[in-house]
Design a protein around this motif. Structure first.
Motif, mmCIF file in Angstrom:
data_model
loop_
_atom_site.group_PDB
_atom_site.id
_atom_site.type_symbol
_atom_site.label_atom_id
_atom_site.label_comp_id
_atom_site.label_asym_id
_atom_site.label_seq_id
_atom_site.Cartn_x
_atom_site.Cartn_y
_atom_site.Cartn_z
ATOM 1 N N HIS A 1 0.849 -1.248 0.027
ATOM 2 C CA HIS A 1 0.076 0.032 0.125
ATOM 3 C C HIS A 1 0.808 1.138 -0.017
ATOM 4 O O HIS A 1 2.127 1.250 0.306
ATOM 5 C CB HIS A 1 -1.041 0.029 1.304
ATOM 6 C CG HIS A 1 -1.791 -1.000 1.470
ATOM 7 N ND1 HIS A 1 -3.275 -0.805 0.900
ATOM 8 C CD2 HIS A 1 -1.808 -2.252 1.471
ATOM 9 C CE1 HIS A 1 -3.890 -2.131 1.094
ATOM 10 N NE2 HIS A 1 -3.344 -3.060 1.339
ATOM 11 N N VAL B 1 0.289 -4.487 -5.711
ATOM 12 C CA VAL B 1 -0.912 -3.943 -5.232
ATOM 13 C C VAL B 1 -2.186 -4.554 -5.466
ATOM 14 O O VAL B 1 -2.244 -5.175 -6.726
ATOM 15 C CB VAL B 1 -0.815 -2.458 -5.208
ATOM 16 C CG1 VAL B 1 0.475 -2.098 -4.737
ATOM 17 C CG2 VAL B 1 -1.123 -1.999 -6.905
ATOM 18 N N GLN C 1 -6.194 -0.216 -5.671
ATOM 19 C CA GLN C 1 -4.904 0.612 -5.100
ATOM 20 C C GLN C 1 -4.027 0.997 -6.549
ATOM 21 O O GLN C 1 -3.502 1.925 -6.604
ATOM 22 C CB GLN C 1 -3.955 -0.364 -4.284
ATOM 23 C CG GLN C 1 -2.719 0.313 -3.991
ATOM 24 C CD GLN C 1 -3.069 1.201 -2.472
ATOM 25 O OE1 GLN C 1 -2.353 2.054 -2.429
ATOM 26 N NE2 GLN C 1 -4.018 0.859 -1.928
#
Length: 353
Positions: free
Chosen positions: A228, A317, A321
């Protein structure tokens, strides 16, 4: 003449017992033809939480924890003269995996021994999708389950009276009912705030290195291995702004006290029946090797950090995201923004008149 208080209402603890698939456990012990939520009267020496834990632990095959309060239903005296009741409904579980073939019959029946579909580890009980469970439960329990599940998703507590969600209780009040209450102007300011759906807010920061790679972190709370952007929740109840939250999160997570740059995008992510999530994404700037070497992770929050080239991001990801990062990289490259994103996708803009 002063009122002499008599015996109070009977307090009952009920369990919204869920398995990992989100199915609800219903007991069919009394009567056999009509399932009900597992529930027990609270003894004088118990709290509702203790009473439910006692009741659930009576089955030696179960080891269930009692979670947070989901709903409270105040019920008036029964037609047969029984006492008024106050029912506290708690989340409990999760149930262990069910035996193979554990599904409720399509007609809502219970099935018999050996048919599969029983609770397996819970004698006289079965697991149902919660919508189906609501259709099977008696009138007092069905609206309680429906409101409790709404509270579970919304992260709130439902307040009911005789099974009817009350004004000011966001959980369990339907959108049409909420609109009718607001249009009737019957809610005070506090009731209006409680009645409105909620959203979760967060701030994220996009850092790149001199080679154009994106700085990513791996949170400890995630078990899927996904990476993240640095950042986290906005402490709005303390008056914190999105910009202030971005700087605080970077300081806490990375050990770097860096002022974020301009706002690149705002992402709106609706996810009914859960609260929508709003993320403010800021430009953190380009970090040189010396600054990257000063990163000190908070071990309570993060496992590790790394930089990744844009071509590497799809493997690291999640899809949402990825869309958000790509939109922010576009805003940086083209000098545009802030962008309005919906689930990571730029909202189409109408041509200027």
């Amino acid at each position: 003449m002063s009122d002499v208080p008599g015996p109070g209402p009977q307090v009952v603890a009920a369990g919204i017992v869920l398995d990992e698939q989100g199915r609800v456990l219903l007991s069919s012990a009394s009567p056999p033809s009509r399932p009900d939520l597992p529930a027990t009267p609270v003894r004088r020496t118990e709290t509702p939480e203790q009473a439910l834990a006692r009741y659930l632990s009576a089955d030696p095959g179960l080891h269930l924890s009692v979670g947070r309060l989901l709903a409270v239903d105040s019920r008036g005296p029964a037609s047969d003269g029984g006492p008024a009741r106050v029912v506290h409904a708690y989340q409990a579980g999760p149930l262990p995996p069910a035996p193979a073939g554990d599904t409720a019959d399509g007609d809502g029946g219970h099935g018999g021994e050996g048919k599969g579909g029983g609770g397996g580890d819970v004698p006289g009980a079965r697991r149902y999708p919660w919508e189906e469970a609501c259709a099977l439960l008696p009138v007092p329990a069905a609206p309680l389950l429906r409101a409790a599940m709404a509270a579970l998703y919304a992260g709130s507590v439902a307040h009911l009276v005789d099974g009817v969600p009350q004004p000011g209780s966001a959980a369990g009040v339907t959108a049409p009912a909420r609109a009718a209450l607001e249009h009737a102007h019957t809610l005070d300011a506090a009731g209006h705030r409680a009645n409105r759906p909620k959203a979760l807010t967060a701030s994220k920061v996009l850092f790149t290195d001199r080679a154009g790679r994106v700085l990513l972190v791996q949170p400890r709370y995630r078990t899927d291995g996904r990476w993240h952007l640095p950042g986290g929740g906005i402490e709005s109840d303390l008056g914190e702004s999105p910009y202030e939250a971005a700087r605080r999160e970077v300081r806490e997570e990375l050990g770097l006290d860096l002022a974020p740059g301009r706002l690149l995008a705002v992402n709106w992510a609706p996810d009914p029946p859960y609260p929508a999530r709003v993320a403010f994404l800021y430009d953190g700037g380009v970090l040189d090797d010396e600054t990257l070497a000063r990163i000190r992770l908070d071990p309570a929050e993060l496992r590790q950090w790394r930089t990744a080239a844009p071509a590497e991001l799809p493997a690291l990801v999640g899809k949402g995201q990825l869309r958000r990062i790509e939109a922010c990289l576009t805003a940086l490259r083209e000098g545009i923004g802030p962008l309005e994103l919906v689930k990571g996708r730029p909202r189409p803009r109408r041509p200027a008149r």
